[in-house]
Design an enzyme around this catalytic site. Structure first.
Site, PDB file in Angstrom:
ATOM      1  N   CYS A 101       0.829  -1.220   0.000  1.00 39.76           N
ATOM      2  CA  CYS A 101       0.000   0.000   0.000  1.00 39.76           C
ATOM      3  C   CYS A 101       0.858   1.263   0.000  1.00 39.76           C
ATOM      4  O   CYS A 101       0.668   2.154  -0.823  1.00 39.76           O
ATOM      5  CB  CYS A 101      -0.939   0.002   1.200  1.00 39.76           C
ATOM      6  SG  CYS A 101      -2.205  -1.282   1.130  1.00 39.76           S
ATOM      7  N   HIS A 102       1.815   1.347   0.924  1.00 43.83           N
ATOM      8  CA  HIS A 102       2.623   2.561   1.039  1.00 43.83           C
ATOM      9  C   HIS A 102       4.106   2.274   1.254  1.00 43.83           C
ATOM     10  O   HIS A 102       4.865   3.165   1.648  1.00 43.83           O
ATOM     11  CB  HIS A 102       2.088   3.445   2.179  1.00 43.83           C
ATOM     12  CG  HIS A 102       0.642   3.803   2.015  1.00 43.83           C
ATOM     13  ND1 HIS A 102      -0.370   3.127   2.669  1.00 43.83           N
ATOM     14  CD2 HIS A 102       0.031   4.732   1.229  1.00 43.83           C
ATOM     15  CE1 HIS A 102      -1.537   3.638   2.306  1.00 43.83           C
ATOM     16  NE2 HIS A 102      -1.329   4.601   1.442  1.00 43.83           N
ATOM     17  N   GLY A 103       4.519   1.028   1.033  1.00 42.46           N
ATOM     18  CA  GLY A 103       5.940   0.708   1.052  1.00 42.46           C
ATOM     19  C   GLY A 103       6.566   0.444   2.409  1.00 42.46           C
ATOM     20  O   GLY A 103       7.795   0.431   2.520  1.00 42.46           O
TER      21      GLY A 103
END
Length: 203
Positions: free
Chosen positions: A160-162
Protein backbone atom coordinates in the site's frame (compact mmCIF):
# COMPACT_ATOMS: atom_id res chain seq x y z
CA UNK A 1 -79.40 -47.81 14.78
CA UNK A 2 -75.80 -49.11 14.78
CA UNK A 3 -74.40 -50.59 17.92
CA UNK A 4 -71.76 -48.17 19.31
CA UNK A 5 -70.84 -50.21 22.37
CA UNK A 6 -67.14 -50.77 23.03
CA UNK A 7 -65.51 -53.44 25.10
CA UNK A 8 -63.53 -52.53 28.20
CA UNK A 9 -60.39 -53.87 26.54
CA UNK A 10 -60.81 -51.56 23.55
CA UNK A 11 -61.31 -48.51 25.81
CA UNK A 12 -58.28 -49.41 27.94
CA UNK A 13 -56.15 -49.85 24.82
CA UNK A 14 -57.16 -46.41 23.50
CA UNK A 15 -56.41 -44.79 26.86
CA UNK A 16 -53.04 -46.52 26.98
CA UNK A 17 -52.09 -45.27 23.51
CA UNK A 18 -53.20 -41.74 24.34
CA UNK A 19 -51.25 -41.72 27.61
CA UNK A 20 -48.11 -43.11 25.92
CA UNK A 21 -48.29 -40.49 23.16
CA UNK A 22 -48.77 -37.69 25.69
CA UNK A 23 -45.95 -38.94 27.89
CA UNK A 24 -43.62 -39.19 24.87
CA UNK A 25 -44.34 -35.59 23.85
CA UNK A 26 -43.91 -34.24 27.39
CA UNK A 27 -40.79 -36.34 27.98
CA UNK A 28 -39.21 -35.22 24.72
CA UNK A 29 -39.88 -31.58 25.54
CA UNK A 30 -38.36 -32.11 28.99
CA UNK A 31 -35.20 -33.64 27.54
CA UNK A 32 -34.81 -30.68 25.15
CA UNK A 33 -35.32 -28.20 27.99
CA UNK A 34 -32.77 -29.98 30.18
CA UNK A 35 -30.23 -30.39 27.39
CA UNK A 36 -30.33 -26.77 26.24
CA UNK A 37 -28.65 -25.24 29.33
CA UNK A 38 -26.04 -28.00 29.26
CA UNK A 39 -25.18 -27.35 25.62
CA UNK A 40 -25.20 -23.57 26.12
CA UNK A 41 -22.88 -23.91 29.10
CA UNK A 42 -20.32 -25.63 26.86
CA UNK A 43 -20.41 -22.88 24.20
CA UNK A 44 -18.43 -19.63 24.58
CA UNK A 45 -20.48 -16.81 26.05
CA UNK A 46 -21.44 -13.85 23.85
CA UNK A 47 -18.92 -11.77 25.77
CA UNK A 48 -16.19 -14.35 25.19
CA UNK A 49 -17.06 -14.56 21.50
CA UNK A 50 -16.91 -10.77 21.18
CA UNK A 51 -13.55 -10.67 22.97
CA UNK A 52 -12.19 -13.45 20.79
CA UNK A 53 -11.77 -16.93 22.15
CA UNK A 54 -8.26 -18.45 22.03
CA UNK A 55 -7.30 -20.36 18.88
CA UNK A 56 -5.30 -23.60 19.08
CA UNK A 57 -2.90 -24.23 16.19
CA UNK A 58 -0.98 -27.37 15.25
CA UNK A 59 2.49 -26.52 13.88
CA UNK A 60 3.71 -30.01 12.97
CA UNK A 61 3.20 -29.49 9.22
CA UNK A 62 4.78 -26.00 9.14
CA UNK A 63 8.18 -26.49 7.54
CA UNK A 64 11.22 -24.21 8.12
CA UNK A 65 10.93 -21.13 5.91
CA UNK A 66 7.13 -21.38 5.61
CA UNK A 67 4.37 -19.08 6.81
CA UNK A 68 0.85 -20.03 7.84
CA UNK A 69 -2.10 -17.74 8.55
CA UNK A 70 -4.79 -18.28 11.19
CA UNK A 71 -7.61 -16.01 12.31
CA UNK A 72 -7.92 -14.64 15.84
CA UNK A 73 -10.37 -11.90 16.86
CA UNK A 74 -11.15 -11.37 13.19
CA UNK A 75 -7.51 -10.58 12.40
CA UNK A 76 -4.93 -12.56 10.41
CA UNK A 77 -2.16 -13.95 12.58
CA UNK A 78 1.01 -15.09 10.85
CA UNK A 79 3.18 -17.91 12.12
CA UNK A 80 6.59 -18.20 10.48
CA UNK A 81 8.89 -21.17 11.06
CA UNK A 82 12.21 -19.36 10.80
CA UNK A 83 15.29 -21.11 9.52
CA UNK A 84 18.74 -20.74 11.19
CA UNK A 85 19.70 -18.41 8.32
CA UNK A 86 16.65 -16.23 8.93
CA UNK A 87 17.52 -15.98 12.61
CA UNK A 88 21.16 -15.13 11.86
CA UNK A 89 20.10 -12.31 9.53
CA UNK A 90 18.02 -10.56 12.21
CA UNK A 91 21.09 -9.03 13.87
CA UNK A 92 22.14 -7.48 10.54
CA UNK A 93 18.91 -5.47 10.37
CA UNK A 94 19.33 -3.50 13.60
CA UNK A 95 20.99 -0.37 12.08
CA UNK A 96 18.13 -0.01 9.58
CA UNK A 97 15.22 -0.40 12.01
CA UNK A 98 13.08 2.18 13.77
CA UNK A 99 12.71 0.20 17.01
CA UNK A 100 15.20 -2.69 16.95
CA UNK A 101 14.90 -3.31 20.71
CA UNK A 102 11.09 -3.45 20.61
CA UNK A 103 10.71 -0.77 23.27
CA UNK A 104 7.02 -0.11 22.53
CA UNK A 105 5.51 -2.36 25.20
CA UNK A 106 2.08 -2.30 23.56
CA UNK A 107 3.43 -4.20 20.55
CA UNK A 108 4.37 -7.43 22.31
CA UNK A 109 3.89 -9.34 25.58
CA UNK A 110 6.88 -9.29 27.97
CA UNK A 111 7.96 -12.78 26.88
CA UNK A 112 8.52 -11.50 23.32
CA UNK A 113 10.54 -8.41 24.19
CA UNK A 114 13.78 -9.92 22.92
CA UNK A 115 15.82 -9.98 19.72
CA UNK A 116 13.54 -12.61 18.17
CA UNK A 117 10.28 -11.08 19.44
CA UNK A 118 9.09 -14.57 20.26
CA UNK A 119 8.80 -17.18 22.96
CA UNK A 120 10.75 -19.67 20.85
CA UNK A 121 13.32 -18.30 18.39
CA UNK A 122 12.26 -20.53 15.51
CA UNK A 123 8.60 -19.41 15.59
CA UNK A 124 7.54 -15.84 14.88
CA UNK A 125 3.86 -15.12 15.68
CA UNK A 126 2.54 -11.67 14.73
CA UNK A 127 -0.69 -9.97 13.71
CA UNK A 128 -0.51 -9.59 9.92
CA UNK A 129 -1.75 -6.00 9.73
CA UNK A 130 0.44 -3.04 8.78
CA UNK A 131 0.72 -0.55 11.64
CA UNK A 132 0.38 2.36 9.22
CA UNK A 133 -3.17 2.19 7.82
CA UNK A 134 -4.11 -1.44 8.35
CA UNK A 135 -3.17 -2.91 4.96
CA UNK A 136 -2.05 -6.52 4.59
CA UNK A 137 1.70 -6.84 3.98
CA UNK A 138 3.09 -9.70 1.90
CA UNK A 139 5.57 -12.33 3.05
CA UNK A 140 8.87 -11.74 1.22
CA UNK A 141 11.45 -14.15 2.67
CA UNK A 142 13.99 -13.77 -0.15
CA UNK A 143 17.21 -11.85 0.59
CA UNK A 144 18.15 -8.70 -1.42
CA UNK A 145 14.91 -8.66 -3.40
CA UNK A 146 15.51 -6.30 -6.38
CA UNK A 147 12.22 -4.43 -5.88
CA UNK A 148 12.83 -3.87 -2.15
CA UNK A 149 16.56 -3.23 -1.75
CA UNK A 150 20.02 -4.70 -1.29
CA UNK A 151 19.72 -4.34 2.50
CA UNK A 152 16.64 -6.59 2.51
CA UNK A 153 17.17 -9.76 4.57
CA UNK A 154 13.66 -11.09 4.19
CA UNK A 155 10.51 -10.03 5.95
CA UNK A 156 7.16 -8.42 5.19
CA UNK A 157 6.52 -5.72 2.61
CA UNK A 158 3.36 -3.60 2.56
CA UNK A 159 2.36 -2.81 -1.04
CA UNK A 160 0.00 0.00 0.00
CA UNK A 161 2.62 2.56 1.04
CA UNK A 162 5.94 0.71 1.05
CA UNK A 163 6.35 -0.07 4.75
CA UNK A 164 8.85 -2.83 5.48
CA UNK A 165 9.26 -5.21 8.42
CA UNK A 166 11.98 -7.75 9.07
CA UNK A 167 11.43 -11.41 10.00
CA UNK A 168 10.95 -10.42 13.64
CA UNK A 169 8.15 -8.05 12.61
CA UNK A 170 10.31 -4.98 13.37
CA UNK A 171 9.63 -1.94 11.20
CA UNK A 172 12.36 -0.33 9.10
CA UNK A 173 13.21 3.34 9.59
CA UNK A 174 12.07 5.86 6.98
CA UNK A 175 8.77 4.13 6.09
CA UNK A 176 5.21 5.27 6.90
CA UNK A 177 4.50 2.56 9.50
CA UNK A 178 5.27 3.92 12.99
CA UNK A 179 5.41 0.67 14.97
CA UNK A 180 6.56 -2.93 14.80
CA UNK A 181 3.98 -5.60 13.96
CA UNK A 182 1.98 -6.60 17.01
CA UNK A 183 2.77 -9.87 18.76
CA UNK A 184 -0.44 -11.39 20.21
CA UNK A 185 -0.47 -13.22 23.54
CA UNK A 186 0.13 -16.94 23.07
CA UNK A 187 1.25 -20.06 24.88
CA UNK A 188 2.89 -23.26 23.68
CA UNK A 189 1.06 -26.23 25.19
CA UNK A 190 3.55 -28.74 23.78
CA UNK A 191 6.35 -28.91 21.20
CA UNK A 192 4.03 -28.57 18.18
CA UNK A 193 0.90 -26.87 19.45
CA UNK A 194 0.32 -23.23 20.35
CA UNK A 195 -2.74 -21.41 21.66
CA UNK A 196 -3.09 -17.85 20.39
CA UNK A 197 -4.94 -15.50 22.71
CA UNK A 198 -3.74 -17.26 25.84
CA UNK A 199 -1.17 -15.52 28.02
CA UNK A 200 1.63 -17.51 29.58
CA UNK A 201 1.04 -15.58 32.80
CA UNK A 202 -2.66 -16.54 33.01
CA UNK A 203 -2.61 -20.11 31.65
Amino acid sequence: MADQSFSTDEIDEKKRRTLIAAATVVGGAGVVMLARPLVESMLPSERAQAAGAPVEVELKALQPGQLMTVEWRGKPVWIVHRTPEMLANLAKNAPNLRDPESTANSQQPPFAQNEYRSQRPEFLIVVGICTHLGCAPTFRPEVAAPDIGADWNGGFFCPCHGSRYDLAGRVYAGVPAPLNLQVPPYKFVNDTRVVIGLNTETA
